[in-house]
Write a protein that holds these residues in place. Structure first.
Motif, PDB file in Angstrom:
ATOM      1  N   TYR A   1       4.344  -1.590  -4.844  1.00  0.00           N
ATOM      2  CA  TYR A   1       5.662  -2.083  -5.254  1.00  0.00           C
ATOM      3  C   TYR A   1       6.330  -2.885  -4.144  1.00  0.00           C
ATOM      4  CZ  TYR A   1      10.300  -2.224  -7.321  1.00  0.00           C
ATOM      5  OH  TYR A   1      11.488  -2.659  -7.852  1.00  0.00           O
ATOM      6  N   PHE A   2       6.246  -2.411  -2.911  1.00  0.00           N
ATOM      7  CA  PHE A   2       6.919  -3.068  -1.793  1.00  0.00           C
ATOM      8  C   PHE A   2       5.994  -4.021  -1.024  1.00  0.00           C
ATOM      9  CE2 PHE A   2       9.465   0.843  -2.346  1.00  0.00           C
ATOM     10  CZ  PHE A   2      10.702   0.257  -2.574  1.00  0.00           C
TER      11      PHE A   2
ATOM     12  N   TYR B   1      10.165  -0.876   4.215  1.00  0.00           N
ATOM     13  CA  TYR B   1      10.644  -0.481   2.892  1.00  0.00           C
ATOM     14  C   TYR B   1       9.810   0.658   2.307  1.00  0.00           C
ATOM     15  CZ  TYR B   1      12.899  -4.931   3.702  1.00  0.00           C
ATOM     16  OH  TYR B   1      13.605  -5.950   4.276  1.00  0.00           O
TER      17      TYR B   1
ATOM     18  N   ILE C   1      14.656   3.050  -4.892  1.00  0.00           N
ATOM     19  CA  ILE C   1      14.114   1.708  -5.141  1.00  0.00           C
ATOM     20  C   ILE C   1      15.240   0.703  -5.377  1.00  0.00           C
ATOM     21  CG2 ILE C   1      12.823   0.310  -6.808  1.00  0.00           C
ATOM     22  CD1 ILE C   1      10.946   2.693  -7.161  1.00  0.00           C
TER      23      ILE C   1
ATOM     24  N   GLU D   1      16.239  -2.511  -3.121  1.00  0.00           N
ATOM     25  CA  GLU D   1      16.255  -3.843  -3.740  1.00  0.00           C
ATOM     26  C   GLU D   1      17.588  -4.540  -3.490  1.00  0.00           C
ATOM     27  OE1 GLU D   1      14.018  -5.590  -5.031  1.00  0.00           O
ATOM     28  OE2 GLU D   1      12.388  -4.265  -5.619  1.00  0.00           O
TER      29      GLU D   1
ATOM     30  N   ASN E   1      18.161  -8.031  -1.489  1.00  0.00           N
ATOM     31  CA  ASN E   1      18.895  -9.161  -2.039  1.00  0.00           C
ATOM     32  C   ASN E   1      20.060  -9.571  -1.139  1.00  0.00           C
ATOM     33  OD1 ASN E   1      17.246  -9.325  -4.308  1.00  0.00           O
ATOM     34  ND2 ASN E   1      18.489  -7.876  -5.480  1.00  0.00           N
TER      35      ASN E   1
END
Length: 357
Positions: free
Chosen positions: A183-184, A190, A346, A350, A354
Motif C-alpha cells: 500500500y505504501f 509510512y 491509513i 494519507e 497530501n
C-alpha cells in the motif's frame, strides 16, 4: 531475583531459545537451501511464533516451563526492544515523534468513539468494551492489566479481553507487513508509522517490524515502528486516569491507580541506548573503530535474538482453545477495533502525505 528464582525461569528461557534456533534452522533450509536465495526472504520471527503456537496447542506446557516463558515475554522482550535503540540517532527519534504523536492521538480518539457506539449496539459488558478499547489503542495486554483494577473488571473479562487482543494482534502482525509494503510502496517511514499505530502489542509491533526488515531488508522501518509504538505506550499514563474517571464518575466507589506503577520504564532504556550509540559514534569511532562497530553489530544481533525468543514464548503461551468460550460479540468488537485503528492510521497518513504535497 535470587539464584533459585533464576533456576525456576531457566527451563522456559532455554525452551524459547531452542525454538528460536529451530526457527532459524527452518528459515535457512527453506529460504537458502530449497528456494536458492543467498539470504532467506522468510522471517525467522514469523516462523518462531507459528511454531510456538503449533507446539503450544499440541502439547500441554509444564509448570516448569511456564514461569520462564512468562519471564521471556515480559523481560527478555523489553531487553530486546532496548537493544533496538542502538540503531537510532536522536534526530531520527525526534523526527518520528513529531509525526507519530498526532497520528497516535487521532487513532486513539477514533477507536474510543467507535467502541462506545458498539457497546449500545451489541450490548456487551461495559467493562469488557473498555478493556478491549484500551488494549486496541495503547499497548495491548499491558494496558488491559493496568486498566482492569481501576474499572473493577472481573477476572474472566480480563482473560477474554487479553485473548481478543492477542488473536487480532497476531493476525495483524502477520498480515500488515506485507499489506503495508504494497500500500505504501515500500516507503519505510509510512510503513513504520502504520505498523506502530495499528498493531496492538509492543511485542507484536516489534515482531512485525522484524518480519518487514527480514522480508524487505528495511531496518529503518523497524526503527520507525518501534519508536512509534513506544511513544504510543506512554499514552497509558493519560488513558488510565481518563478511563478511571469515565467509568467511575457515576459510582460511589473510586479505584486507586498509580502513574508510577504503570509508566513503561523500558522506554527510558531504549532512549538511553540511542544516546549510547551517538556518544560512541562521537568518541570511539576514531580510536576504537573496529571494537565499537563490532559492539554495535553484536547488540543489533542480540536484539533480534531476544525479540524472536519472545515471539516463540508468546506462541507457546497462546492457547487457541481458550478463545472458544468468549462468544462472538467480543470478537466483533475486537475486529472492529483493529479495523478502525488500521483504517484511521491509513487515512491520517494519507492526509499527511497530501499536506506535504
Amino acid at each position: 531475583m535470587n539464584f533459585k528464582q533464576y533456576l525456576v525461569v531457566l527451563p522456559g528461557i532455554v525452551l524459547a531459545f531452542v525454538l528460536y534456533t529451530l526457527s532459524q534452522g527452518f528459515n535457512n533450509i527453506i529460504g537458502i537451501e530449497l528456494l536458492g536465495y543467498e539470504k532467506s526472504p522468510i522471517s525467522t520471527a514469523m516462523i518462531a511464533i507459528l511454531l510456538g503456537m503449533f507446539f503450544g496447542n499440541i502439547f500441554q506446557m509444564r509448570d516448569s516451563f511456564i514461569k520462564g516463558l512468562d519471564f521471556t515475554q515480559k523481560y527478555i522482550l523489553k531487553f530486546g526492544i532496548i537493544c533496538l535503540g542502538i540503531q537510532l540517532k536522536p534526530f531520527e527519534f525526534l523526527e518520528f515523534g513529531s509525526i507519530a504523536i498526532p497520528l497516535i492521538a487521532i487513532c486513539i480518539i477514533s477507536v474510543l468513539i467507535v467502541i462506545k457506539l458498539l457497546i449500545k449496539k451489541l450490548k456487551i459488558p461495559t467493562r469488557m468494551a473498555y478493556l478491549i478499547s484500551i488494549g486496541s489503542t495503547v499497548c495491548g495486554t499491558t494496558a488491559i492489566m493496568a486498566a482492569a483494577p481501576v474499572i473493577g473488571a472481573r477476572k474472566n473479562e480480563v482473560s477474554y479481553a487479553i485473548a481478543n487482543i492477542t488473536l487480532f494482534g497476531i493476525l495483524s502482525m502477520l498480515i500488515y507487513p506485507y499489506f503495508a509494503n504494497f500500500y505504501f510502496d515500500a516507503e519505510p517511514l509510512y510503513v513504520g508509522l502504520f505498523l506502530g499505530t495499528s498493531i496492538h502489542e509492543t511485542s507484536q509491533v516489534a515482531a512485525a517490524g522484524l518480519i518487514y526488515d527480514q522480508q524487505f531488508n528495511s531496518p529503518e522501518t523497524m526503527n520507525v515502528a518501534t519508536v512509534t509504538k513506544l511513544i504510543r505506550n506512554t499514552f497509558l499514563v493519560i488513558m488510565i486516569p481518563l478511563f478511571a474517571f469515565l467509568y467511575n464518575r457515576n459510582n460511589v466507589i473510586k479505584k486507586d491507580y498509580s502513574i508510577i506503577a504503570i509508566f513503561p520504564y523500558f522506554v527510558l532504556g531504549f532512549v538511553g541506548m540511542i544516546v549510547l550509540r551517538n556518544i560512541g559514534d562521537q568518541f570511539f569511532l576514531v580510536s576504537y573503530n573496529d571494537l565499537w562497530l563490532n559492539t554495535v553489530l553484536t547488540i543489533k544481533s542480540l536484539s533480534k535474538v531476544f525479540l524472536t525468543m519472545a515471539m516463540a514464548a508468546i506462541g507457546l503461551s497462546t492457547n487457541l482453545k481458550d478463545l472458544k468460550s468468549m462468544g462472538y460479540k467480543p470478537f466483533v468488537v475486537g475486529f472492529i477495533g483493529m479495523a478502525t485503528v488500521g483504517v484511521v492510521s491509513i487515512l491520517t497518513i494519507e492526509i499527511y502525505l497530501n499536506f506535504l504535497n
